[in-house]
Design a protein around this motif. Structure first.
Motif, PDB file in Angstrom:
ATOM      1  N   PRO A 262      57.324  33.096  28.822  1.00 26.46           N
ATOM      2  CA  PRO A 262      56.489  33.268  30.019  1.00 26.46           C
ATOM      3  C   PRO A 262      55.877  34.666  30.061  1.00 26.46           C
ATOM      4  O   PRO A 262      56.395  35.609  29.456  1.00 26.46           O
ATOM      5  CB  PRO A 262      57.477  33.052  31.168  1.00 26.46           C
ATOM      6  CG  PRO A 262      58.811  33.405  30.599  1.00 26.46           C
ATOM      7  CD  PRO A 262      58.748  32.974  29.159  1.00 26.46           C
ATOM      8  N   LEU A 263      54.783  34.785  30.784  1.00 24.01           N
ATOM      9  CA  LEU A 263      54.042  36.041  30.844  1.00 24.01           C
ATOM     10  C   LEU A 263      54.468  36.841  32.070  1.00 24.01           C
ATOM     11  O   LEU A 263      54.344  36.362  33.209  1.00 24.01           O
ATOM     12  CB  LEU A 263      52.537  35.753  30.914  1.00 24.01           C
ATOM     13  CG  LEU A 263      51.614  36.968  30.957  1.00 24.01           C
ATOM     14  CD1 LEU A 263      51.692  37.748  29.648  1.00 24.01           C
ATOM     15  CD2 LEU A 263      50.181  36.528  31.237  1.00 24.01           C
ATOM     16  N   PRO A 264      54.952  38.082  31.892  1.00 25.10           N
ATOM     17  CA  PRO A 264      55.402  38.889  33.034  1.00 25.10           C
ATOM     18  C   PRO A 264      54.249  39.558  33.777  1.00 25.10           C
ATOM     19  O   PRO A 264      54.182  40.782  33.913  1.00 25.10           O
ATOM     20  CB  PRO A 264      56.330  39.920  32.372  1.00 25.10           C
ATOM     21  CG  PRO A 264      55.767  40.106  31.011  1.00 25.10           C
ATOM     22  CD  PRO A 264      55.223  38.756  30.602  1.00 25.10           C
ATOM     23  N   VAL A 265      53.332  38.737  34.247  1.00 23.14           N
ATOM     24  CA  VAL A 265      52.215  39.182  35.088  1.00 23.14           C
ATOM     25  C   VAL A 265      52.232  38.298  36.334  1.00 23.14           C
ATOM     26  O   VAL A 265      52.185  37.075  36.221  1.00 23.14           O
ATOM     27  CB  VAL A 265      50.869  39.063  34.352  1.00 23.14           C
ATOM     28  CG1 VAL A 265      49.702  39.336  35.315  1.00 23.14           C
ATOM     29  CG2 VAL A 265      50.810  40.032  33.181  1.00 23.14           C
ATOM     30  N   MET A 266      52.306  38.910  37.489  1.00 20.87           N
ATOM     31  CA  MET A 266      52.362  38.175  38.746  1.00 20.87           C
ATOM     32  C   MET A 266      50.964  37.834  39.236  1.00 20.87           C
ATOM     33  O   MET A 266      50.022  38.632  39.078  1.00 20.87           O
ATOM     34  CB  MET A 266      53.083  39.021  39.810  1.00 20.87           C
ATOM     35  CG  MET A 266      53.187  38.383  41.184  1.00 20.87           C
ATOM     36  SD  MET A 266      54.287  36.950  41.164  1.00 20.87           S
ATOM     37  CE  MET A 266      54.059  36.338  42.849  1.00 20.87           C
ATOM     38  N   CYS A 267      50.832  36.670  39.828  1.00 19.69           N
ATOM     39  CA  CYS A 267      49.603  36.291  40.519  1.00 19.69           C
ATOM     40  C   CYS A 267      49.952  36.173  42.001  1.00 19.69           C
ATOM     41  O   CYS A 267      50.715  35.293  42.393  1.00 19.69           O
ATOM     42  CB  CYS A 267      49.073  34.959  39.979  1.00 19.69           C
ATOM     43  SG  CYS A 267      47.599  34.355  40.828  1.00 19.69           S
ATOM     44  N   TYR A 268      49.434  37.092  42.821  1.00 26.98           N
ATOM     45  CA  TYR A 268      49.783  37.094  44.240  1.00 26.98           C
ATOM     46  C   TYR A 268      49.262  35.837  44.943  1.00 26.98           C
ATOM     47  O   TYR A 268      48.078  35.503  44.813  1.00 26.98           O
ATOM     48  CB  TYR A 268      49.183  38.316  44.934  1.00 26.98           C
ATOM     49  CG  TYR A 268      49.690  39.645  44.434  1.00 26.98           C
ATOM     50  CD1 TYR A 268      51.027  39.999  44.563  1.00 26.98           C
ATOM     51  CD2 TYR A 268      48.820  40.557  43.842  1.00 26.98           C
ATOM     52  CE1 TYR A 268      51.487  41.240  44.113  1.00 26.98           C
ATOM     53  CE2 TYR A 268      49.266  41.793  43.393  1.00 26.98           C
ATOM     54  CZ  TYR A 268      50.604  42.122  43.527  1.00 26.98           C
ATOM     55  OH  TYR A 268      51.048  43.344  43.069  1.00 26.98           O
ATOM     56  N   PRO A 269      50.104  35.139  45.711  1.00 22.70           N
ATOM     57  CA  PRO A 269      49.626  33.985  46.479  1.00 22.70           C
ATOM     58  C   PRO A 269      48.502  34.389  47.432  1.00 22.70           C
ATOM     59  O   PRO A 269      48.591  35.398  48.126  1.00 22.70           O
ATOM     60  CB  PRO A 269      50.878  33.534  47.237  1.00 22.70           C
ATOM     61  CG  PRO A 269      52.020  33.993  46.392  1.00 22.70           C
ATOM     62  CD  PRO A 269      51.562  35.312  45.818  1.00 22.70           C
ATOM     63  N   THR A 270      47.454  33.625  47.453  1.00 21.21           N
ATOM     64  CA  THR A 270      46.195  33.819  48.181  1.00 21.21           C
ATOM     65  C   THR A 270      45.450  35.066  47.712  1.00 21.21           C
ATOM     66  O   THR A 270      44.234  35.077  47.693  1.00 21.21           O
ATOM     67  CB  THR A 270      46.364  33.822  49.717  1.00 21.21           C
ATOM     68  OG1 THR A 270      47.083  34.965  50.124  1.00 21.21           O
ATOM     69  CG2 THR A 270      47.071  32.555  50.192  1.00 21.21           C
TER      70      THR A 270
END
Length: 347
Positions: A262-270
């Protein structure tokens, strides 16, 4: 006619021979595009056209843009080299099954890597995201219109045409993003009741998530990686510190349990600027995340602070090639600089 003229002008201005003259404006940046659903005649799902995506990828290739995996974009942001070179990266949010079944084959055909950000409780079958339930209620409304009291104002939502239903969804979702979870659930229930729709207990066809086995199969096939988009898609800035830890680290834990890389980059909700802050950035940095992406328009630019990697902008993929090409070219940067110069000269 205006669309045809703009298309011709953008294609000419973005041609490699012209773009090279303005390369200093774009050498240290990359454009990241954000996609959600894909058009799917089998389920009646509206969304991005696979044919239009293929046209765009072919056009970007002809104009000399490199396709980079998001992992490489963030590596170059951290290291400062090599230059991003006006490359392009693609992301898909939420984890709906059409993203792998309809969208991924198009990206693979052009050798274009893509990152899918997963709402892990959705993939686990624990929840059906609130925004998808609102979309379902409006798309299946049995009445020609409805009224709602939201955010201190009355919304009148005609529902006679598909376009009116899409507009109603956008308006209600925009209001809900600034509500707490309990209030959002009350809105979901009210919309369904007023629309005359009974919400299924689990996502029906057209709203189903991909499965972990499908994600593992796609990962093994190459060209795609998966990152965290929270456990429940709740707005982080409205949550307690413990809840935020559960959303971010809980989502990441599920990814590391189920997938190989998995890629350790977060995608913030909204993903709006007010939906996250220093608390979330510090948590990500402390847990060795490479960075995070938002839903605010903007480029991945080298030369910024380490903190900037935790708020990297993305562009929602436009519906036509000319607009997408404009984002990827020097044209948008040149336009912004000219507007800034004009603003400064008039003050």
């Amino acid at each position: 006619m205006k669309g045809l003229i703009k298309r011709a002008l953008v294609h000419t201005a973005a041609a490699p021979t012209v773009a090279r003259l303005f390369s200093p404006l774009t050498t240290e940046r990359a454009t990241i595009f954000m996609l959600h659903r894909f058009e799917d005649p089998e389920t009646g799902t509206p969304g991005h056209s696979p044919r239009a995506l293929a046209e765009l990828l072919g056009c970007l290739r002809r104009h000399g843009h490199a396709f980079l995996p998001l992992s490489e974009v963030f590596r170059r942001l951290a290291d400062g080299r090599p230059a991003l070179g006006n490359a392009v990266a693609f992301t898909m949010d939420d984890g709906f099954e059409d993203q792998l079944r309809v969208g991924l084959p198009v990206f693979r055909r052009f050798g274009c890597p893509v990152t899918v950000f997963l709402i892990t409780d959705f993939v686990d079958g624990v929840l059906w995201p609130w925004d998808a339930r609102i979309d379902y209620a409006f798309r299946n409304a049995a009445r020609p219109g409805l009224e709602l009291e939201l955010g201190g104002r009355r919304l009148r939502c005609p529902l006679d045409t598909p376009e009116q239903r899409r507009l109603a969804v956008r308006e209600v979702l925009a209001e809900c993003k600034d509500m707490d979870g309990d209030h959002v659930e009350a809105v979901v229930a009210e919309v369904a009741e007023r629309a005359g729709v009974r919400l299924p207990a689990s996502p029906p066809a057209g709203y189903r998530p991909l499965t972990w086995s499908q994600a593992r199969e796609a990962e093994a096939g190459g060209g795609v990686r998966f990152g965290p988009h929270g456990r429940t898609h709740r707005v982080l800035s409205r949550l307690s510190e413990n809840e935020v830890r559960g959303e971010i680290l809980g989502s990441w834990s599920r990814l590391t349990t189920e997938l190989r890389a998995p890629l350790p980059v977060m995608c913030y909700p909204t993903g709006r600027t007010r939906d996250f802050g220093q608390r979330e950035r510090r948590l990500l940095a402390a847990n060795a995340f490479a960075g995070a992406v938002t839903a605010e328009p903007g480029y991945a630019e080298q030369g910024g602070s380490a903190d900037a990697r935790f708020a990297v902008g993305r562009f929602a993929l436009p519906g036509n090639v000319a607009d997408a090409l404009q984002y990827c070219s020097y044209i948008e940067t040149l336009k912004d600089r000219l507007l800034l110069r004009h603003s400064l000269s008039t003050h």
